[in-house]
Write a protein that holds these residues in place. Structure first.
Motif, PDB file in Angstrom:
ATOM      1  N   ASN A 121      -0.111 -10.134  -0.745  1.00 13.14           N
ATOM      2  CA  ASN A 121      -0.422  -9.279   0.407  1.00 13.14           C
ATOM      3  C   ASN A 121      -0.333  -7.806   0.041  1.00 13.14           C
ATOM      4  OD1 ASN A 121      -0.899 -11.432   2.133  1.00 13.14           O
ATOM      5  ND2 ASN A 121       1.256 -11.559   2.781  1.00 13.14           N
ATOM      6  N   GLN A 140      -3.297  -6.798  -2.040  1.00  8.70           N
ATOM      7  CA  GLN A 140      -4.496  -6.610  -1.222  1.00  8.70           C
ATOM      8  C   GLN A 140      -4.417  -5.322  -0.412  1.00  8.70           C
ATOM      9  OE1 GLN A 140      -5.309  -9.838   1.473  1.00  8.70           O
ATOM     10  NE2 GLN A 140      -7.467  -9.266   1.677  1.00  8.70           N
ATOM     11  N   ASN A 141      -3.225  -5.005   0.101  1.00 13.28           N
ATOM     12  CA  ASN A 141      -3.066  -3.758   0.857  1.00 13.28           C
ATOM     13  C   ASN A 141      -3.299  -2.536  -0.026  1.00 13.28           C
ATOM     14  OD1 ASN A 141      -2.473  -5.153   3.212  1.00 13.28           O
ATOM     15  ND2 ASN A 141      -0.259  -5.157   2.826  1.00 13.28           N
ATOM     16  N   PHE A 194      -5.163  -2.412  -2.718  1.00 14.88           N
ATOM     17  CA  PHE A 194      -6.602  -2.344  -2.993  1.00 14.88           C
ATOM     18  C   PHE A 194      -7.358  -1.760  -1.803  1.00 14.88           C
ATOM     19  CE2 PHE A 194     -10.793  -4.413  -2.662  1.00 14.88           C
ATOM     20  CZ  PHE A 194     -11.379  -3.920  -3.819  1.00 14.88           C
ATOM     21  N   ASP A 195      -7.029  -2.193  -0.596  1.00 13.71           N
ATOM     22  CA  ASP A 195      -7.718  -1.696   0.598  1.00 13.71           C
ATOM     23  C   ASP A 195      -7.491  -0.205   0.803  1.00 13.71           C
ATOM     24  OD1 ASP A 195      -8.676  -4.219   1.098  1.00 13.71           O
ATOM     25  OD2 ASP A 195      -7.070  -4.755   2.501  1.00 13.71           O
ATOM     26  N   LYS A 196      -6.314   0.288   0.405  1.00 13.49           N
ATOM     27  CA  LYS A 196      -6.027   1.714   0.570  1.00 13.49           C
ATOM     28  C   LYS A 196      -6.782   2.565  -0.451  1.00 13.49           C
ATOM     29  CE  LYS A 196      -1.347   1.116   2.449  1.00 13.49           C
ATOM     30  NZ  LYS A 196       0.099   1.314   2.182  1.00 13.49           N
ATOM     31  N   ASP A 201     -15.274   2.384   0.689  1.00  8.80           N
ATOM     32  CA  ASP A 201     -15.903   1.427   1.608  1.00  8.80           C
ATOM     33  C   ASP A 201     -16.980   0.604   0.911  1.00  8.80           C
ATOM     34  OD1 ASP A 201     -14.286   2.354   3.630  1.00  8.80           O
ATOM     35  OD2 ASP A 201     -15.753   3.815   4.378  1.00  8.80           O
ATOM     36  N   LYS A 256     -15.427  -2.285  -0.798  1.00 11.04           N
ATOM     37  CA  LYS A 256     -14.809  -3.249   0.123  1.00 11.04           C
ATOM     38  C   LYS A 256     -15.814  -3.962   1.006  1.00 11.04           C
ATOM     39  CE  LYS A 256     -11.958  -0.159   1.774  1.00 11.04           C
ATOM     40  NZ  LYS A 256     -10.877   0.479   2.572  1.00 11.04           N
ATOM     41  N   TYR A 292     -16.553  -8.178  -1.850  1.00 10.04           N
ATOM     42  CA  TYR A 292     -15.110  -7.919  -1.729  1.00 10.04           C
ATOM     43  C   TYR A 292     -14.305  -8.827  -2.657  1.00 10.04           C
ATOM     44  CZ  TYR A 292     -10.504  -7.221   0.341  1.00 10.04           C
ATOM     45  OH  TYR A 292      -9.181  -6.933   0.531  1.00 10.04           O
ATOM     46  N   PHE A 316     -11.979  -7.239  -5.600  1.00 11.97           N
ATOM     47  CA  PHE A 316     -10.526  -7.387  -5.482  1.00 11.97           C
ATOM     48  C   PHE A 316      -9.968  -8.154  -6.677  1.00 11.97           C
ATOM     49  CE2 PHE A 316      -6.959 -10.054  -3.803  1.00 11.97           C
ATOM     50  CZ  PHE A 316      -5.997  -9.045  -3.795  1.00 11.97           C
TER      51      PHE A 316
END
Length: 689
Positions: free
Chosen positions: A76, A79-80, A82-84, A88, A91, A96, A100
């Protein structure tokens, strides 16, 4: 300098000491002694923790789970993060899963590669291969695309994305060629057995380099620059190395380091003091293949010639072998690689840690080539295809690749200067050990020369150059396919290819002969009018536009059709004696042409030196009249007069006077004496003979 020494020590330490069997067992889920290798095992490995990422396939989830254990971070949190950090575009749901997965793989590889002797650990080798397998099927939907029968092998696309993340294993420039060699025996896809043997061979090559570099061999000459010994040859009596300097020849031992080439002549039981041939400094070195043979003859294509401004005469290093010249080609390639990398360093003024890092790229390329040679895998292309700087020298657009690489190194240096001193040193150490940690640069996640989820500018330059190179290879294949043997056959082909030109020339000769006065008169009036009106340039423009239009229309009408073959009537066959006589006659004719050309040049020399003769006086007068004509008469009038003079020579009105003036001109030419010639033999050549 302290940082460079520390980097070198850590680099050599990184090659030292193997990890004990199972050193990565905590990072890689296993069942008994077997690695998790199929979907059933992967599912079992995930069921224990019940931790997975939605949208990832079983293989991708298994690899991400192993990456999280290596990094000691939950899936988790990965993944967080990577998202930060990701933009866009990276992602987007469509890509995605794969992006990732790349992020997790690069982070884990950066961590694992800090362990000494990581290439010797089979768990690490299996992990990198599983990353490639997962890259091909990152999401459940991708299982529909990848066939079941190729599920345990890796494609070129997966290899070129994951392998260059560890520059020890592959680099961006030669990655596709390396894959072609590794997968040549498995139908264009890479199996784990071959990949595992390749990494084992690479690990042995690194250890061999370390042992040789730490030995006493050439220690006094190498100590100042800390040179690494890359290859040694000539130690076996069955594979001697010969050095030719002038008329002297000596067997001996040849050593290549990452800065120079050393040769030690063999005496009775010992070697002479090593002679160094510089590759790092700018002394205008030239390294190229050379022919050798007994008593100075040029028979055998098995040698390398080295010359520089520090040597009075070239040095020829011969690599005798019974068949072929693969041994010479190998040495020529690795010597050239060291030479090219130092030219690159000097050209772009690279220094410090960046210089060490760049030279290491060439060193690793040579070590990878040694691993391939140890496996006995056939190299379909030349050795240069697996060496980065050699390949850039041969590729179309290779200079653009090197410029992009220099720009990448410069930007990385700027990033280091903006970081604290400790992190700068660690970044250099990580890079030299084979991996650069992912760095967030604006909206792009970099790992060395690779960008997570997209192509870096360096990869784009390499891809464009490779695509152009494939077109060149296809064109070259057609060239090799149309080559024919035999002098008579080649002459027949040339005659057929030049037939349009010869037909046009026949038409012009026919018009100039005035055998058909009406056609000749019309042609003469037409071109005279064009010259008087100053339309010559427009005539040339019209010819060029007509040619372009013809080519364009032909391309449209023949699109998708094979090129029309040139049909040549085969000349009557000749036996060996007839072929030898034909060659002898051709050589005799060439000799006569050269003699006639020399006579013309010698007569012109006599005229220029104003040798006393009646011909010289007439030549002076003619030159003065020509100069005055060009200075006074308009250019178009001069061109018109020249055209009419040449074209109306054989007209009925001028035929008699033309014959008379031609005879006078021939008599004038014969009256010119030739300048004397004395052929002297070189004194040094006499001594040598």
């Amino acid at each position: 300098m302290a940082m460079i020494n520390r980097t070198r020590d850590l680099l050599m330490g990184g090659f030292e000491g193997l990890v004990r069997e199972g050193s990565f067992k905590w990072a890689l889920p296993r069942r008994g002694d077997a690695l998790v290798d199929d979907d059933e095992d992967l599912d079992s490995s995930l069921s224990g923790k019940r931790s997975s990422v939605a949208g990832l396939s079983l293989k991708a989830n298994a690899v991400v789970a192993r990456c999280s254990r290596i990094l000691d971070v939950s899936m988790n949190d990965l993944q967080n993060d990577f998202d930060k950090q990701a933009s866009d575009s990276i992602k987007q749901p469509r890509n995605y899963a794969r992006n990732f997965l790349e992020y997790c793989c690069f982070m884990a590889l950066a961590q694992n590669s800090q362990v000494a002797g990581y290439l010797a650990d089979k768990s690490f080798r299996r992990l990198t291969f599983d990353m490639m397998l997962a890259w091909e099927v990152p999401s459940p939907s991708s299982h529909l695309i990848v066939k079941v029968e190729v599920d345990s092998t890796v494609s070129l696309e997966a290899f070129t994305r994951i392998a260059p993340a560890i520059p020890t294993i592959a680099d961006v420039v030669t990655c596709s060629n390396l894959f072609d060699v590794l997968s040549c025996s498995s139908g264009g896809r890479l199996s784990f057995s071959v990949y595992d043997k390749y990494l084992s061979g690479l690990d042995r090559a690194i250890k061999k380099m370390k042992i040789q570099s730490e030995s006493s061999l050439l220690s006094s000459l190498r100590s100042q620059r800390g040179e690494r010994i890359l290859e040694v040859d000539g130690t076996l009596t069955t594979q001697p190395v010969l050095e030719h300097v002038g008329i002297s020849t000596w067997p001996g031992r040849l050593t290549l380091t990452d800065h120079a080439l050393y040769f030690e002549a063999l005496r009775v039981v010992t070697y002479d003091k090593p002679k160094a041939y510089e590759l790092a400094e700018d002394v205008k070195q030239v390294v190229k293949p050379e022919l050798t043979g007994p008593w100075g003859s040029r028979l055998f294509d098995k040698a390398v010639m080295y010359k520089s401004t520090t040597l009075t005469e070239p040095v020829i290093i011969e690599f005798p072998e019974l068949t072929g010249h693969s041994r010479r080609d190998y040495w020529l390639a690795i010597i050239s690689e060291v030479l090219y990398v130092h030219r690159f360093v000097r050209k772009f003024d690279i220094s410090g840690v960046d210089k060490e890092e760049t030279i290491l790229k060439a060193v690793l390329g040579i070590l990878r080539l040694q691993a391939i040679e140890e496996l006995g895998l056939p190299v379909p292309n030349r050795y240069e295809s697996l060496l980065m700087f050699n390949l850039c020298d041969k590729l179309p657009g290779g200079d653009v690749i090197l410029e992009t690489l220099a720009s990448t190194i410069s930007s990385r240096t700027s990033d280091r200067t903006n970081q604290p001193g400790t992190s700068r040193g660690m970044h250099a150490v990580l890079s030299n050990l084979g991996v650069v940690s992912p760095v967030n640069n604006g909206e792009r996640l970099f790992v060395g020369e690779i960008v997570v989820g997209e192509m870096s500018s360096f990869q784009k330059a390499v891809t464009d150059s490779m695509n152009n190179y494939k077109k060149v290879e296809l064109a070259q294949a057609t060239v090799d396919g149309v080559k024919v043997d035999g002098l008579d056959t080649n002459l027949a082909v040339m005659k057929e290819l030049l037939s349009p030109v010869s037909e046009l020339w026949k038409v012009l000769i026919l018009l100039a002969s005035w055998d058909e006065p009406l056609k000749s008169m019309l042609f003469c009036f037409l071109f005279s009018y064009i010259i008087i009106r100053g339309w010559i340039i427009y005539f040339v423009v019209m010819v060029l536009l007509f040619s372009a239009t013809f080519m364009f229309l032909t391309r449209l009408t023949n699109q998708g059709k094979p090129m029309t073959e040139v049909k040549v009537a085969s000349p009557p066959p000749m036996n060996t004696m007839e072929q030898l006589l034909a060659v002898q006659n051709a050589i005799s004719k060439i000799e006569e042409l050269v003699q006639d050309a020399n006579i013309v040049l010698l007569k012109i020399r006599a005229l220029l030196l104003a040798f006393p003769s009646q011909a010289t006086d007439r030549a002076i007068l003619a030159l003065v009249l020509m100069a005055l004509s060009l200075a006074i008469v308009p250019t178009r009038v001069v061109i018109l007069v020249m055209f009419l003079e040449v074209f109306t020579n054989n007209s009925p009105l001028r035929r008699a006077s033309t014959e008379r003036w031609t005879r006078r001109l021939r008599e004038w030419w014969f009256s010119i004496p030739a300048a004397p010639v004395v052929v002297e033999k070189d004194k040094e050549d006499k001594k040598t003979r």
